[in-house]
Design a protein around this motif. Structure first.
Motif, PDB file in Angstrom:
ATOM      1  N   THR A 273      -8.346   5.161  -7.261  1.00  0.00           N
ATOM      2  CA  THR A 273      -8.381   4.629  -8.625  1.00  0.00           C
ATOM      3  C   THR A 273      -6.994   4.587  -9.236  1.00  0.00           C
ATOM      4  O   THR A 273      -6.631   3.634  -9.932  1.00  0.00           O
ATOM      5  N   GLY A 274      -6.205   5.608  -8.964  1.00  0.00           N
ATOM      6  CA  GLY A 274      -4.832   5.607  -9.462  1.00  0.00           C
ATOM      7  C   GLY A 274      -4.009   4.478  -8.875  1.00  0.00           C
ATOM      8  O   GLY A 274      -3.247   3.804  -9.592  1.00  0.00           O
ATOM      9  N   MET A 275      -4.143   4.247  -7.568  1.00  0.00           N
ATOM     10  CA  MET A 275      -3.411   3.147  -6.934  1.00  0.00           C
ATOM     11  C   MET A 275      -3.887   1.792  -7.440  1.00  0.00           C
ATOM     12  O   MET A 275      -3.103   0.864  -7.623  1.00  0.00           O
TER      13      MET A 275
ATOM     14  N   ALA B 241       0.823  -1.200   0.000  1.00  0.00           N
ATOM     15  CA  ALA B 241       0.000   0.000   0.000  1.00  0.00           C
ATOM     16  C   ALA B 241       0.864   1.260   0.000  1.00  0.00           C
ATOM     17  O   ALA B 241       0.566   2.240  -0.711  1.00  0.00           O
ATOM     18  N   ILE B 242       1.938   1.256   0.799  1.00  0.00           N
ATOM     19  CA  ILE B 242       2.854   2.404   0.835  1.00  0.00           C
ATOM     20  C   ILE B 242       3.494   2.611  -0.538  1.00  0.00           C
ATOM     21  O   ILE B 242       3.551   3.729  -1.057  1.00  0.00           O
ATOM     22  N   ASP B 243       3.965   1.536  -1.137  1.00  0.00           N
ATOM     23  CA  ASP B 243       4.598   1.621  -2.454  1.00  0.00           C
ATOM     24  C   ASP B 243       3.614   2.123  -3.503  1.00  0.00           C
ATOM     25  O   ASP B 243       3.956   2.984  -4.331  1.00  0.00           O
ATOM     26  N   LEU B 244       2.383   1.618  -3.471  1.00  0.00           N
ATOM     27  CA  LEU B 244       1.363   2.067  -4.417  1.00  0.00           C
ATOM     28  C   LEU B 244       1.100   3.561  -4.280  1.00  0.00           C
ATOM     29  O   LEU B 244       0.970   4.282  -5.279  1.00  0.00           O
ATOM     30  N   ALA B 245       0.993   4.030  -3.049  1.00  0.00           N
ATOM     31  CA  ALA B 245       0.713   5.446  -2.819  1.00  0.00           C
ATOM     32  C   ALA B 245       1.810   6.321  -3.407  1.00  0.00           C
ATOM     33  O   ALA B 245       1.534   7.317  -4.095  1.00  0.00           O
TER      34      ALA B 245
ATOM     35  N   ARG C 215       3.992   5.562  -5.773  1.00  0.00           N
ATOM     36  CA  ARG C 215       4.065   5.452  -7.239  1.00  0.00           C
ATOM     37  C   ARG C 215       2.902   6.160  -7.928  1.00  0.00           C
ATOM     38  O   ARG C 215       3.053   6.687  -9.029  1.00  0.00           O
ATOM     39  N   ALA C 216       1.738   6.152  -7.283  1.00  0.00           N
ATOM     40  CA  ALA C 216       0.574   6.786  -7.886  1.00  0.00           C
ATOM     41  C   ALA C 216       0.615   8.314  -7.786  1.00  0.00           C
ATOM     42  O   ALA C 216       0.035   9.006  -8.625  1.00  0.00           O
ATOM     43  N   LEU C 217       1.304   8.837  -6.778  1.00  0.00           N
ATOM     44  CA  LEU C 217       1.218  10.265  -6.485  1.00  0.00           C
ATOM     45  C   LEU C 217       2.443  11.072  -6.894  1.00  0.00           C
ATOM     46  O   LEU C 217       2.341  12.278  -7.117  1.00  0.00           O
ATOM     47  N   LEU C 218       3.611  10.432  -6.970  1.00  0.00           N
ATOM     48  CA  LEU C 218       4.840  11.195  -7.174  1.00  0.00           C
ATOM     49  C   LEU C 218       5.230  11.294  -8.644  1.00  0.00           C
ATOM     50  O   LEU C 218       5.102  10.340  -9.409  1.00  0.00           O
TER      51      LEU C 218
END
Length: 400
Positions: free
Chosen positions: A256-258, A103-107, A109-112
């Motif tokens: 949705t992005g994650m 979950a941390i990795d997804l966040a 990658r989706a936001l940065l």
């Protein structure tokens, strides 16, 4: 062919974990008492395991929805509302992941986007900065201090913000310090986040391991839900580290992005783990409370014993770690940890493995039996006494 040149420059330049070298030393001391590992010493309660066994007997071995089973997402939604007064829609704001780590990795990658800065309070969990770098971001350390109980100060957040700042990551209850933050302490930090239109990733994996009062999430503050990506899971509270199931809650656009990344990289969390997690939420809170009660007893013992030795230890009100200062011994944290392991066969983690702000401290996990903790403290006392003659040595009668 130089295979190293084939690696991504980001991966090639990524620094190894600060604790890797120490755990290599620990692997050569199998007889040591380990206070180093952040993992419950309890076994997953039987009824949770039984739910998994039953699901296998029933042939539940398929994929689930990328987002996770509807039943588990609904259970997470109800749990967060009942326990922490958080309101997330199971259909559009909750994603089941491979543990909180995914979950941390997804966040990130989706936001940065490349060059975005992420403010990371230190000392901190060792994965945050590398995951930021792997996502193309720039980790920016924000020191926390023992004099404030390692609680993040709004003024320090404000000072670290630049035009490239996009995210702040919080971890309370904290690994490695055991610090928590109350509603009143989070509000000034939230005000800074809102004023600068930032997002916050709130890692709340230790939420149930709060010993004084009730855990409070920054997402519950006014207007903060739209600024918050909340991450948690089942590893710590329900002794389910090996099941690898967690969740992320966020506004639907961000989720949705994650989910896009998750569906390509992982597809879905294992169905058996999701079945077990559902049972944990529906019927496992009593066992969770019993484990927390045992952790609390161990916590109080460790804090008193360490302070009695002259190793100043603030009162950690969450997680299952103590973070004492070892400066009175005249040693740095790495030397202290290495010599303690060599001379007394007790493993602890140097505080600066969690960032420069951890210098002069060690992390000790009390996710071990009272018998082991008592013996470990006798050995630590003997070790410290050998380094500083004025400190008394514990006896067996004092650790019962």
């Amino acid at each position: 062919m130089n295979l190293e040149d084939k690696l991504s420059p980001i991966v090639r330049n990524l620094k190894p974990s600060g604790i890797r070298r120490f755990f290599d030393l620990l692997s050569n001391a199998p007889d040591a008492i380990s206070l180093a590992v952040g993992e419950p010493d309890f076994v997953t309660p039987w009824h949770i395991r039984e739910a998994c066994v039953t699901s296998l007997d029933q042939g539940m071995t398929t994929y689930t929805s990328n987002q996770g089973t509807p039943e588990l997402r609904e259970a997470v939604s109800k749990y967060l509302e009942q326990r922490f007064q958080l309101h997330y829609q199971s259909s559009s704001e909750i994603l089941i992941t491979f543990g909180a780590s995914e979950a941390i990795d997804l966040a990130f990658r989706a936001l940065l986007t490349p060059g975005d800065e992420v403010l990371i309070p230190e000392p901190c969990y060792v994965s945050y900065a590398p995951c930021v770098e792997l996502a193309g971001g720039v980790p920016i350390a924000v020191p926390t201090h023992a004099r404030y109980g390692f609680k993040l100060q709004a003024k320090d957040v404000e000072k670290a913000i630049t035009s490239r700042t996009k995210l702040v990551i919080l971890c309370y209850p904290n690994n490695p310090t055991g610090a928590i933050m109350t509603k009143e302490e989070l509000q000034p930090v939230a005000d800074v986040i809102k004023r600068h239109d930032l997002l916050v990733i709130s890692d709340e994996i230790y939420a149930e391991l709060t010993y004084q009062g009730q855990h409070f999430s920054i997402s519950a503050l006014p207007e903060m839900k739209n600024h918050t990506i909340l991450i948690s899971g089942f590893s710590k509270a329900f002794a389910m580290t090996g099941w690898r199931v967690g969740y992320v809650c966020a506004p639907s656009i961000l989720l949705t992005g994650m989910l896009k990344i998750h569906q390509y990289a992982a597809l879905c969390a294992p169905i058996t783990s999701q079945v077990a997690a559902l049972e944990a939420l529906e019927n496992g809170l009593e066992e969770c409370r019993a484990m927390v009660s045992q952790y609390d007893r161990r916590r109080r013992f460790m804090v008193k014993a360490l302070n009695d030795l002259g190793l100043t230890c603030h009162d950690p009100q969450g997680s299952f770690y103590v973070f004492p200062s070892i400066e009175s011994t005249g040693m740095d944290a790495t030397t202290f940890a290495e010599e303690l392991l060599k001379e007394e066969r007790v493993a602890v983690v140097p505080g600066d493995a969690f960032g420069p702000s951890g210098a002069g401290h060690i992390r000790c996990s009390y996710a071990s039996s009272m018998e082991q903790l008592g013996e470990a403290m006798i050995r630590i006392a003997r070790f410290v006494k050998s380094k500083q003659a004025s400190i008394p040595v514990l006896t067996t009668n004092q650790v019962g």
